[in-house]
Design an enzyme around this catalytic site. Sequence first.
Site, PDB file in Angstrom:
ATOM      1  N   ILE A 238       0.934  -1.280  -0.142  1.00  0.00           N
ATOM      2  CA  ILE A 238       0.037  -0.090  -0.188  1.00  0.00           C
ATOM      3  C   ILE A 238       0.970   1.172   0.026  1.00  0.00           C
ATOM      4  O   ILE A 238       0.547   2.222  -0.693  1.00  0.00           O
ATOM      5  CB  ILE A 238      -0.887   0.070   1.269  1.00  0.00           C
ATOM      6  N   THR A 240       5.145   2.790   0.517  1.00  0.00           N
ATOM      7  CA  THR A 240       6.487   2.607   0.968  1.00  0.00           C
ATOM      8  C   THR A 240       6.977   4.037   1.368  1.00  0.00           C
ATOM      9  O   THR A 240       7.112   4.898   0.834  1.00  0.00           O
ATOM     10  CB  THR A 240       7.481   2.150  -0.244  1.00  0.00           C
ATOM     11  N   GLU A 243      10.653   5.035   6.613  1.00  0.00           N
ATOM     12  CA  GLU A 243      10.468   4.143   7.777  1.00  0.00           C
ATOM     13  C   GLU A 243       9.916   2.847   8.113  1.00  0.00           C
ATOM     14  O   GLU A 243      10.072   1.771   8.623  1.00  0.00           O
ATOM     15  CB  GLU A 243      10.337   4.902   9.211  1.00  0.00           C
ATOM     16  N   SER A 244       8.876   2.752   6.961  1.00  0.00           N
ATOM     17  CA  SER A 244       8.143   1.545   7.121  1.00  0.00           C
ATOM     18  C   SER A 244       7.543   1.276   5.747  1.00  0.00           C
ATOM     19  O   SER A 244       7.316   2.031   4.783  1.00  0.00           O
ATOM     20  CB  SER A 244       6.906   1.795   8.187  1.00  0.00           C
ATOM     21  N   VAL A 245       7.092  -0.043   5.558  1.00  0.00           N
ATOM     22  CA  VAL A 245       6.221  -0.531   4.327  1.00  0.00           C
ATOM     23  C   VAL A 245       5.054  -1.017   4.689  1.00  0.00           C
ATOM     24  O   VAL A 245       5.051  -1.807   5.634  1.00  0.00           O
ATOM     25  CB  VAL A 245       7.261  -1.449   3.455  1.00  0.00           C
ATOM     26  N   VAL A 246       4.080  -0.719   4.080  1.00  0.00           N
ATOM     27  CA  VAL A 246       2.686  -1.293   4.616  1.00  0.00           C
ATOM     28  C   VAL A 246       2.272  -1.975   3.402  1.00  0.00           C
ATOM     29  O   VAL A 246       2.208  -1.602   2.326  1.00  0.00           O
ATOM     30  CB  VAL A 246       1.683  -0.188   4.838  1.00  0.00           C
ATOM     31  N   LYS A 267       2.243  -3.469   8.899  1.00  0.00           N
ATOM     32  CA  LYS A 267       3.405  -2.405   8.997  1.00  0.00           C
ATOM     33  C   LYS A 267       4.510  -3.019   9.134  1.00  0.00           C
ATOM     34  O   LYS A 267       4.753  -3.622  10.431  1.00  0.00           O
ATOM     35  CB  LYS A 267       2.979  -1.381   9.775  1.00  0.00           C
ATOM     36  N   ASP A 383       2.966  12.969  15.515  1.00  0.00           N
ATOM     37  CA  ASP A 383       3.064  13.371  14.179  1.00  0.00           C
ATOM     38  C   ASP A 383       1.799  13.338  13.317  1.00  0.00           C
ATOM     39  O   ASP A 383       1.311  12.963  12.402  1.00  0.00           O
ATOM     40  CB  ASP A 383       3.781  11.888  13.630  1.00  0.00           C
TER      41      ASP A 383
HETATM   42  P1  ADP Z   1       4.910   5.925   7.787  1.00  0.00           P
HETATM   43  O1  ADP Z   1       5.358   5.937   8.962  1.00  0.00           O
HETATM   44  O2  ADP Z   1       5.273   5.249   6.771  1.00  0.00           O
HETATM   45  O3  ADP Z   1       3.957   7.177   7.616  1.00  0.00           O
HETATM   46  P2  ADP Z   1       1.909   4.905   8.277  1.00  0.00           P
HETATM   47  O4  ADP Z   1       1.601   4.070   9.585  1.00  0.00           O
HETATM   48  O5  ADP Z   1       1.571   6.209   8.432  1.00  0.00           O
HETATM   49  O6  ADP Z   1       3.671   4.696   8.056  1.00  0.00           O
HETATM   50  O7  ADP Z   1       1.554   4.091   6.908  1.00  0.00           O
HETATM   51  C1  ADP Z   1       1.795   4.617   5.737  1.00  0.00           C
HETATM   52  C2  ADP Z   1       0.357   4.532   4.716  1.00  0.00           C
HETATM   53  O8  ADP Z   1      -0.093   3.243   4.967  1.00  0.00           O
HETATM   54  C3  ADP Z   1      -0.539   5.648   5.495  1.00  0.00           C
HETATM   55  O9  ADP Z   1      -0.442   6.659   5.087  1.00  0.00           O
HETATM   56  C4  ADP Z   1      -1.912   4.893   4.911  1.00  0.00           C
HETATM   57  O10 ADP Z   1      -1.881   5.134   3.475  1.00  0.00           O
HETATM   58  C5  ADP Z   1      -1.360   3.278   4.978  1.00  0.00           C
HETATM   59  N1  ADP Z   1      -1.934   2.674   6.183  1.00  0.00           N
HETATM   60  C6  ADP Z   1      -1.184   2.363   7.251  1.00  0.00           C
HETATM   61  N2  ADP Z   1      -1.818   1.744   7.934  1.00  0.00           N
HETATM   62  C7  ADP Z   1      -2.903   1.507   7.466  1.00  0.00           C
HETATM   63  C8  ADP Z   1      -4.277   0.790   8.002  1.00  0.00           C
HETATM   64  N3  ADP Z   1      -4.241   0.152   9.058  1.00  0.00           N
HETATM   65  N4  ADP Z   1      -5.374   0.768   6.842  1.00  0.00           N
HETATM   66  C9  ADP Z   1      -5.193   1.283   5.536  1.00  0.00           C
HETATM   67  N5  ADP Z   1      -3.968   2.069   5.200  1.00  0.00           N
HETATM   68  C10 ADP Z   1      -3.104   2.039   6.118  1.00  0.00           C
HETATM   69 MN    MN Z   2       2.476   8.100   8.090  1.00  0.00          MN
END
Ligand code: ADP
Ligand code: MN
Length: 494
Positions: A238, A240, A243-246, A267, A383
Amino acid sequence: QCPWGAPNTTSISCSLADVMSEQLAKELELEEENAAFPEVVAVAEGPFITGENVDTSSDLMLAQMLQMEFDREYDAQLRREEKKINGDSKVSISFENYRKVHPYDSDSSEDEVDWQDTRHDPYRADKPTTTPRKGFIGKGKDITTKHDEVVCGRKNTARMENFAPEFQVGDGIGMDLKLSNQVFNALKQHAYSEERRSARLHEKKEHSTAEKAVDPKTRLLMYKMVNSGMLETITGCISTGKESVVFHAYGGYATEDKVIPQECAIKVFKTTLNEFKNRDKYIKDDYRFKDRFSKLNPRKIIRMWAEKEMHNLTRMQNAGIPCPQVVILKKHVLVMSFIGQDQVPAPKLKDVTLSSEDMKKAYYQVLNMMQRLYKECNLVHADLSEYNMLWHDGKVWLIDVSQSVEPTHPHGLEFLSRDCRNVSQFFQRGGVAEALNERELFNAVSGFNITADNEVDFQAEIEALEKMNEDHVQNHGKKLSMFSSDGDPPIFDE
Ligand code: ADP
Ligand code: MN
């Protein structure tokens, strides 16, 4: 001399009817097994092996995945055998020790397990039958000495059974297999070093590659979640971030204590420290992690981010704030419920166009959530902005709370004022006339009454408050009472 002995050439003759009935019996047996363990069939194919996600670049990883697949089938078979043996008996025998455990597939994290201490010595009881002193047994022309190749070979084969249970010796034991001493000794040596290798393998450094979203070790971790049936499929990435990939995933079947949401977000916290360096200040000064921080290596610190996100999400969940629900945490991989539908993630507030009515509704909801986050969860998001708020189901959902801290964090109030600035600006620019300015919002959330009417003085007062709290902690070993919310239990009481 061939160590495997001469092939058995005597063929057994049997009738067609025998073969047929045997096949029928097998089929029936299989049906029965399938009925008893339907889940095994349901996840027979891991999404990482089949389909478009296939990655064939790493032989090692493919081999490991296949091994996992094999292990799973093996374990399922073991369960069936265990069940068959035990039946309805009150006393049951556990086959647990014979389950497949591979070093990369072990739940035990690298730090705690001392393999040498917990395993028995597999070489102690390796005397199946003894050859008498005289050096031969039998009579007349049937006499065999201890040097007899056939007897010795069979004996060696039988001795393989004494290897550690997790060492796979194949099905040779059941056959008339003869191992020469040389081969047997090599195998024994290998079994021994394998056992020690599992301990060493844990210490191997994780290599993360820049171009791939996650490193092989992480993919294995994720694959394991699919393999265990907890997740059905991992459909794709979803987001990249630095700090994280989701990832998005479909939930699998529920276990005894957990119901897995239909759609999940995974995540993965990146295992390179580079991007995390500048986040030190969030965690270093967080008293919840104080005692642990100094002793940790980089990998553990990253796991702590994931852990922090989990704990913070749980607090929010308990306070009824709309946020992802935690499913499971494994090392640096956090599985939570997916905000969105049919693989489409809910849009961020920054990307969605709301009617002025919805915008106003969203504002009051965010104000309320910030207050509850502060008072009930004892947290500052740290944040908070339109990037970390999702619009779903006609309301705002908060995400991304790994960096959230308690208000008494040495920089907690500064983080809160930054959050307030972001929120205030977003809604004021979005045309919400009622939106408080950042300083009013700060007071409304925190309960402080800072009267400064300009940014500079306001910040100075915040820093003075933070300093006062720090001094108080230094002198009295506890936080100022005006900071604390009532009855919030500390999260870490290990
Ligand atoms: P980062 O530290 O990379 O910003 P986030 O937790 O904000 O990490 O996640 C990045 C993106 O992934 C978010 O902006 C959102 O679009 C998507 N995302 C994260 N968690 C969820 C979730 N539980 N359901 C749907 N989308 C999510
Ligand atoms: Mn974020």
